[in-house]
Scaffold this active site. Structure first.
Site, mmCIF file in Angstrom:
data_model
loop_
_atom_site.group_PDB
_atom_site.id
_atom_site.type_symbol
_atom_site.label_atom_id
_atom_site.label_comp_id
_atom_site.label_asym_id
_atom_site.label_seq_id
_atom_site.Cartn_x
_atom_site.Cartn_y
_atom_site.Cartn_z
ATOM 1 N N ASP A 1 15.484 8.272 5.793
ATOM 2 C CA ASP A 1 14.193 8.265 5.020
ATOM 3 C C ASP A 1 14.239 7.641 3.769
ATOM 4 O O ASP A 1 13.131 7.503 3.182
ATOM 5 C CB ASP A 1 13.486 9.367 5.220
ATOM 6 N N TYR B 1 0.941 -1.172 0.081
ATOM 7 C CA TYR B 1 0.025 -0.055 0.055
ATOM 8 C C TYR B 1 0.870 1.145 -0.005
ATOM 9 O O TYR B 1 1.665 1.433 0.985
ATOM 10 C CB TYR B 1 -0.921 0.018 1.193
ATOM 11 N N GLU C 1 10.701 5.476 17.240
ATOM 12 C CA GLU C 1 10.993 5.068 15.776
ATOM 13 C C GLU C 1 12.318 5.527 15.452
ATOM 14 O O GLU C 1 13.018 4.781 14.743
ATOM 15 C CB GLU C 1 9.730 5.755 15.048
ATOM 16 N N HIS C 2 12.730 6.713 15.478
ATOM 17 C CA HIS C 2 13.916 7.228 15.309
ATOM 18 C C HIS C 2 14.661 7.561 16.513
ATOM 19 O O HIS C 2 14.215 8.391 17.249
ATOM 20 C CB HIS C 2 13.916 8.270 14.071
ATOM 21 N N HIS D 1 -1.590 -39.494 20.412
ATOM 22 C CA HIS D 1 -0.306 -39.153 20.555
ATOM 23 C C HIS D 1 0.854 -40.275 20.950
ATOM 24 O O HIS D 1 1.626 -40.753 20.216
ATOM 25 C CB HIS D 1 0.113 -37.873 21.292
ATOM 26 N N GLN E 1 -10.902 0.073 1.283
ATOM 27 C CA GLN E 1 -11.293 -0.638 0.239
ATOM 28 C C GLN E 1 -10.118 -1.373 -0.447
ATOM 29 O O GLN E 1 -10.378 -2.584 -0.909
ATOM 30 C CB GLN E 1 -12.241 0.040 -0.941
ATOM 31 N N GLN F 1 10.794 15.650 11.636
ATOM 32 C CA GLN F 1 9.637 14.828 12.284
ATOM 33 C C GLN F 1 8.395 15.444 12.163
ATOM 34 O O GLN F 1 7.327 15.044 11.784
ATOM 35 C CB GLN F 1 10.202 14.245 13.206
ATOM 36 N N HIS G 1 5.708 15.996 9.330
ATOM 37 C CA HIS G 1 4.752 14.938 8.733
ATOM 38 C C HIS G 1 3.157 15.333 8.945
ATOM 39 O O HIS G 1 2.540 15.114 7.902
ATOM 40 C CB HIS G 1 5.167 13.504 9.584
ATOM 41 N N ASN H 1 -3.319 5.949 6.156
ATOM 42 C CA ASN H 1 -4.030 6.943 7.103
ATOM 43 C C ASN H 1 -4.721 5.913 8.222
ATOM 44 O O ASN H 1 -4.702 4.822 7.970
ATOM 45 C CB ASN H 1 -5.156 7.797 6.337
ATOM 46 N N SER I 1 4.491 9.510 13.175
ATOM 47 C CA SER I 1 6.252 9.481 13.022
ATOM 48 C C SER I 1 6.726 10.123 14.488
ATOM 49 O O SER I 1 6.122 10.928 14.913
ATOM 50 C CB SER I 1 6.556 10.359 11.913
#
Length: 431
Positions: A361, A130, A327-328, A420, A191, A259, A262, A214, A237
């Protein structure tokens, strides 16, 4: 940006508030996404047509023209500037080189009785990627999600990306061609996620869905997980910077801005024991803010989720940064390696003043798809390993079965699983 001091009486409560990144789920959003997913699952292309008209404001022609013809990908690559082609190709080359090191191989070993045990590693067959295409389009996301899948040996890569008003983004299509995407579809939103999960007459079903989106896309990925695999549920982010004053204040300011631009939910935090540096960063941020095209977004993000934190020393700064599990993480210090033992949790660690997150990035080499919202405590960057699966190999010799069958039978009877036990013991009778 708020100002915190690790020695203040109220610091613990204020710091805990910074860690509270998870937002409560919106039941109305969940219900809306469930409706979309159900519609695509039940009505296929007809539902995709309805939502494309409603949300992207265009109608594919007849027969359904969701798929981008290969000639259009070639045309997009030819249409972008030479500098853009060089940048995309250069970034792709670095990504391939880095991710080649992540390839896992099959292995086995033979025991003394002739039994063979091992692991077989195989790539996924079909992956869906995506790529956002609404308020912003990110060709870098194409490269970051597709190239590790190609390196892993995925047989077919399907890309979906929304095209508001039916207008393709040439950079995104050019990146798809450079990265080696097999098929591209002009669909987006929840969708598109549903179409990839369940398949339609036009869009093939995949085994795993990766890529950012999103909150509707994130909610849809959560809903279809189990039918397909997903990479992660990405949040806003974030960057956390540990600084000692060896890196210019303006560099740090732009790293925080990078950052914050974003979106208004982005998080940007600087920790340092140097009060003079913190004051300088605050002054330069105020002076440079007006030069930004996305000033309103940056200002809102810094006001809501930004912080300048004074610590006792660099070790405390590193320890607090690790607690945030960002994250960073930028270690903007003279000796970043000295702080690594104090870092347990971070998606990506940028070492030294010449390693800004912004370069990561796009073209440093490691993947920019990273765990957010403190999930770096238990998860990792997207990589080749996300597109490979492992099967255990068990080839027991008769002698090996004779040794292991009594052990298995004893444990099986302890669990009340008689069949078993007998399954193992009948191998003894065959000796």
């Amino acid at each position: 940006m708020r100002r915190l001091d690790s020695q203040a009486a109220d610091f613990e409560a204020a710091f805990n508030a910074l860690q509270a990144t998870a937002a409560a789920e919106d039941p109305d959003l969940q219900a809306a996404v469930q409706t979309i997913v159900n519609a695509v699952r039940e009505r296929g292309d007809a539902a995709l047509l309805d939502y494309t008209l409603k949300l992207d404001r265009w109608v594919p022609g007849e027969p359904v023209e969701f798929e981008v013809p290969p000639a259009d990908l070639d045309a997009a690559l030819a249409a972008i500037t030479p500098a853009q082609r060089a940048a995309l190709s250069g970034a792709a080359e670095r990504l391939r080189a880095y991710h080649q090191h992540q390839l896992a191989g099959s292995w086995d070993y033979t025991e003394a009785d002739g039994s063979v045990l091992g692991q077989r590693v195989t790539p996924l067959e079909r992956v869906g990627v995506y790529v956002p295409g609404g308020t912003a389009a990110y060709p870098s996301s194409v490269l970051m999600n597709v190239i590790p899948a190609k390196v892993a040996g995925v047989q077919e890569i399907i890309m979906v990306s929304p095209t508001p008003d039916g207008v393709d983004n040439p950079l995104v299509l050019a990146a798809a061609r450079i990265a080696g995407v097999d098929r591209v579809f002009r669909v987006g939103g929840a969708q598109a996620v549903a179409a990839l999960a369940y398949g339609t007459a036009t869009v093939p079903a995949v085994d795993k869905i990766v890529g950012p989106g999103n909150r509707y896309v994130a909610a849809a990925k959560r809903l279809v997980f189990g039918t397909v695999g997903i990479d992660m549920i990405a949040g806003p982010s974030e960057v956390v910077i540990v600084a000692d004053g060896s890196v210019p204040a303006d560099w740090l300011v732009y790293d925080l801005f990078a950052q914050a631009e974003h979106d208004e939910q982005a998080r940007a935090i600087l920790l340092s024991p140097d009060l003079v540096l913190l004051e300088r960063v605050a002054e330069r941020a105020a002076a440079l803010l007006g030069t930004l095209e996305r000033r309103a977004i940056v200002e809102a993000a810094l006001e809501r989720h930004g912080a300048l934190i004074r610590t006792r020393d660099l070790i405390e700064a590193a320890t607090l940064a690790s607690a945030l599990a960002p994250e960073h993480l930028e270690l903007a210090v003279a000796d970043p390696a000295a702080l690594l033992p104090h870092i347990r949790h971070a998606g990506a660690i940028f070492m030294g003043g010449h390693s800004p997150e912004a370069i990561g990035d796009y073209c440093a080499g490691p993947n920019h798809v990273l765990p957010t919202a403190r999930t770096a405590r238990f998860s990792s960057p997207l990589g080749v390993y996300d597109f490979q699966k492992r099967s255990s190999l068990i080839a027991l010799s008769a002698a090996g079965a004779g040794t292991l069958a009594p052990l298995a039978a004893e444990l099986a009877r302890g669990e009340g699983l008689t069949a078993h036990a007998r399954s193992a013991e009948c191998r003894l009778a065959a000796e």
